[in-house]
Write an enzyme that holds these catalytic residues in place. Structure first.
Site, PDB file in Angstrom:
ATOM      1  N   GLU A   1      -7.155   0.696  -4.634  1.00  0.00           N
ATOM      2  CA  GLU A   1      -7.168   0.612  -3.170  1.00  0.00           C
ATOM      3  C   GLU A   1      -8.511   0.163  -2.594  1.00  0.00           C
ATOM      4  OE1 GLU A   1      -5.553   4.452  -2.407  1.00  0.00           O
ATOM      5  OE2 GLU A   1      -3.579   3.805  -3.084  1.00  0.00           O
TER       6      GLU A   1
ATOM      7  N   ASP B   1       0.876  -1.174   0.000  1.00  0.00           N
ATOM      8  CA  ASP B   1       0.000   0.000   0.000  1.00  0.00           C
ATOM      9  C   ASP B   1       0.911   1.222   0.000  1.00  0.00           C
ATOM     10  OD1 ASP B   1      -1.658   2.132   0.501  1.00  0.00           O
ATOM     11  OD2 ASP B   1      -2.370   1.408   2.454  1.00  0.00           O
TER      12      ASP B   1
END
Lengths: 617, 221
Positions: free
Chosen positions: A182, A20
């Protein structure tokens, strides 16, 4: 259907990590035997602040928590929130530049270059430093080189921003197997948690970007129905709002303008962020800054804070409504809303979500880690470790080409499941014409000037024929990463037509290659250096243990030959301790280990005897 | 789309499919590797060339084929197979998008049969709509000249167009059944010609609604 595949190589397949790469913080995770796990740094921290600072030697970089202090002490050498600049041109970031202490270097026409100390760096190069840190953390944790990764991007990232992220991965020595959106990654983590079919909205309000995605979960298929967002809306905007007010306030109180002093700005920035975070849990917080022998303090109530940021929070609602419309759903049809991103801790944000979707948001998952967890699951899917789940994602923006009069003709509409393709036949308009130029754009607006230019493709070496005789079929293909490729074919001859691509923003392949070469050499070096350091630590441990053991009675109980063998092994290990060959060090650790077997045994025995005698050692 | 005339051979193991049916399979019957996909949506989904399609069944097939073809499943496979997976999944997704929507589906079938559905000039007023269009243009002119009293009438007209649209959807359904029941050849082509006219009318009405919305929006702005 699947054939049995037996791996005779005797090597377990390489681990694929999930990353991430956030505006504020970044994380790396992988699939353990038990499920996805976030990998901590050597100090046990899961989150690595996305802050990069050029160290004083001018060669190496300080990344993460250690770089945070340097934002204040070395503001000209330090960069944060670089994700906001990925894949963008100078014209795009005029507003950001006013609020962020970034200095744009010369030669930023096609790709932005930042001045960092005495160097210039492109945003992908800065991001690559964060990725290298995560890669190193993963390698230390897993004890093996990590070369393949899944990296998450905001769902609403355009082609150039995605390409820039992929470039960052390559520069960091990572093969990016997939870019995952995401919110979609978060839905994988959610699905793992809930294991229930239904319609889910993922509301992802992070440090710099906002995304909304609506998905249908059915028998392990995660089908994105619609996505929307704003790649320039996040916690940073809240911070900047508070920062501007506090700077003005402090300047007038102190009678001097501190908004141009890098150090003061960073101190105030960190103070308002602290207050913002406290206000998620307390009804009131203090903004406290000490600078240049002066102190500034202001109390901020939650009610006042909410009135200051309400318009920012409200900006998330229009994308939500559009996504619902595109999915053909009403708020009542959403079974659950999953919250992702640190900004969803703000009570006002939760209230806004509750009002819009008329449902209590799902907050069981850690909003800071859920995207990384999902990225690890996707890494597991690509590695074949996870079989029962599959993501079907969409392209967030329509893809089109410029036609007569500066109008955009859409070829692939937003929210089309990817991979997706479209073909268009082009013809020549002049006798003997040998080239056709195609301008590709992304966006929802009608006119070229309101859409984002992606690239210009030049169809070259067309057979010179009378106008209209040549028909060239151009195929646009958006892959599973949301990245476009183009191929062309002469309809008449069936011949593949060469296509020359000029990306409107971003690095050319050659530029990335050069950066990759440079960093690859460094990455090898880094990995070697770390292996050596780790071997040295282990050697230090065993050497001091042997030193202590020599004070034990057991040492005297050994034969002279045995003692000589231990001393020899100690000296040999000391001799190689400073070599740069970790294998050599490990070999001598093993030798010392076997030379001390008898010593260890008799120490153990005497310890047991002492214990039986009831005396303390 | 023309049927492939060249003899098929697996790119991986070199075997030839034993039958015509096997040659159409996405996977080699011998080594199970993915083959170059066919761009024909109906063939790809294993459907008969009917215009009426059960959406539930289509979705189920889409999910099943996604599991078999998606690039995520080919992460550790040879480059050539990965490329086929990308191509095949693009066709799968494009095909699903086309077939699940009745209008796009009909346009696709028209195109496959040599009709240029999208190329019919949209400025040609369908004869059934002449009167409506005439009245509408008058109202829009009045609106442009600042007469707000027509706003209500425009709203009514918009409502009429919307109900026409749902009527057209019913017409389409009937025409689809007519097409599917007709024998292949001229009989089907005749139905397709009428479907093309229905689609043209539909597109025209949609444009009218768009125009009304645009004018009302610019009035309010």
């Amino acid at each position: 259907m699947e054939l049995f595949q037996i791996d005779f190589s005797g090597q377990s397949p390489k681990k694929v990590v999930g990353i991430d790469l956030g505006t504020t913080n970044s994380l790396v995770a992988f699939m353990d035997l038990t499920g996805p796990v976030v990998i901590p740094d050597p100090l046990g921290q899961n989150m690595v602040p996305s802050i990069v600072s050029l160290s004083d030697d001018g060669h190496s970089f300080v990344v993460g928590e250690q770089a945070r202090a340097r934002l204040i002490t070395r503001p000209e050498h330090s960069v944060y929130s670089v994700k906001r600049l990925m894949g963008r041109g100078v014209a795009d970031i005029q507003d950001e530049i006013k609020l962020f202490p970034f200095k744009i270097a010369e030669g930023s026409e096609n790709v932005l270059r930042l001045r960092v100390g005495d160097r210039t760096m492109t945003p992908p190069e800065v991001s690559a430093q964060v990725l290298r840190k995560l890669k190193a953390n993963a390698e230390t944790h897993l004890g093996e080189p990590v070369t393949q990764a899944v990296i998450t991007v905001p769902a609403y990232f355009n082609d150039a921003q995605r390409q820039a992220t992929k470039d960052a991965g390559r520069i960091a020595g990572l093969e990016v197997l997939r870019l995952v959106n995401e919110p979609t990654a978060a839905s994988l983590a959610y699905g793992l948690d809930k294991r229930q079919d239904g319609i889910v909205a993922v509301y992802d309000f992070g440090g710099g970007t906002f995304d909304i995605s609506i998905l249908r979960l059915r028998e392990g298929i995660f089908e994105v129905l619609a996505t929307n967002g704003d790649t320039h809306l996040g916690g940073d905007d809240i911070d900047n709002r508070l920062l501007a007010i506090a700077l003005e306030d402090a300047s007038s109180e102190w009678g001097r303008d501190i908004s141009t002093t890098g150090e003061a700005v960073q101190l105030v920035r960190q103070a308002v962020i602290r207050a913002k975070e406290q206000l998620s849990f307390a009804p009131e917080a203090n903004i406290e800054v000490a600078f240049g022998g002066r102190a500034y303090q202001r109390a901020l109530t939650r009610a006042h804070f909410e009135s200051l940021i309400k318009d920012i929070v409200d900006r998330t609602l229009a994308p939500c409504r559009q996504a619902l419309r595109d999915a053909g759903l009403t708020p009542e049809q959403i079974d659950e809303v999953v919250l992702v991103g640190g900004s969803t801790r703000i009570p006002l944000v939760r209230q806004a979500v509750r009002n819009l979707f008329k449902a209590e948001p799902h907050t069981d998952l850690n909003p800071d880690e859920v995207v990384a967890i999902g990225a690890a699951v996707q890494a597991g899917i690509l590695a074949g470790e996870v079989q029962d789940q599959l993501l079907l994602d969409v392209t967030p923006l329509s893809l089109g080409i410029e036609t007569m009069g500066g109008v955009v003709t859409k070829l692939i509409h937003r929210n089309s499941t990817i991979p997706a393709s479209a073909s268009e036949v082009f013809t020549t308009s002049v006798d003997g014409q040998k080239n056709v130029l195609i301008h590709v754009l992304q966006g929802e607006r009608e006119l070229v000037k309101d859409c984002r230019s992606l690239a210009r493709f030049d169809l070259k070496d067309i057979d010179p024929l009378p106008a209209g005789m040549t028909r060239i079929e151009v195929r646009f293909l958006i892959d599973a990463n949301g990245i476009l490729s183009v191929s062309a074919r002469d309809v008449r001859t069936g011949k593949e037509q060469s296509v020359e691509v000029k990306p409107s923003y971003g690095l050319t392949d050659e530029q990335v290659d050069a950066m990759v070469r440079e960093s690859f050499e460094k990455a090898e070096e880094d990995f070697k250096a770390r292996q050596v350091r780790e071997a040295q630590v282990e050697a230090g441990n065993i050497l001091s243990a042997v030193e202590k053991a020599k004070a034990n009675d057991a040492w005297l109980g050994l034969t002279g030959d045995e003692r000589a063998a231990v001393d020899l092994a100690v000296n040999q290990l000391l001799a190689v301790y400073h070599s740069d060959n970790h294998r050599l060090i490990l070999d001598h650790i093993a030798k010392l280990d076997s030379a001390t077997v008898r010593l260890a045994e008799s120490m153990m025995n005497s310890a047991v005897q002492d214990a039986l005698k009831g005396t303390k050692i | 789309m023309s049927e492939p005339t060249e003899e098929h051979q697996c790119w991986n193991c070199g075997e030839h499919p034993p039958s015509q049916k096997a040659a159409r399979s996405l996977f080699c019957q011998f080594c199970n590797s993915l083959q170059a996909p066919s761009p024909d949506y109906y063939r790809f989904f294993g459907l008969n060339k009917t215009l009426a399609i059960d959406p539930e069944n289509l979705q189920r097939t889409f999910y099943q084929m996604s599991r078999l073809l998606h690039p995520d499943r080919y992460g550790r496979r040879p480059e050539r197979e990965r490329q086929y997976s990308l191509e095949a999944t693009a066709i799968l997704n494009d095909g699903y998008r086309t077939l699940k929507d009745p209008v796009r589906r009909a346009e696709y079938v028209l195109n496959e049969n040599g009709f240029r559905a999208a190329e019919q000039r949209s400025s040609e007023v369908p004869p059934e709509l002449l009167e409506e269009v005439f009245e509408l243009n008058m109202m829009l002119d009045e609106l442009k000249s600042g007469d707000d009293s027509v706003i209500e009438q425009l709203g009514d007209a918009r409502q009429r167009f919307l109900s026409m649209l749902s009527g057209i959807d019913g017409e389409l359904e009937t025409a689809f059944r007519g097409h599917d029941g007709a024998p292949e050849g001229d009989a089907r082509l005749k139905v397709l010609t009428s479907i093309r006219a229905i689609l043209h009318r539909r597109r025209y009405i949609q444009n009218l609604i768009g125009e009304v919305d645009r004018q009302l929006a610019s009035r309010n702005a």
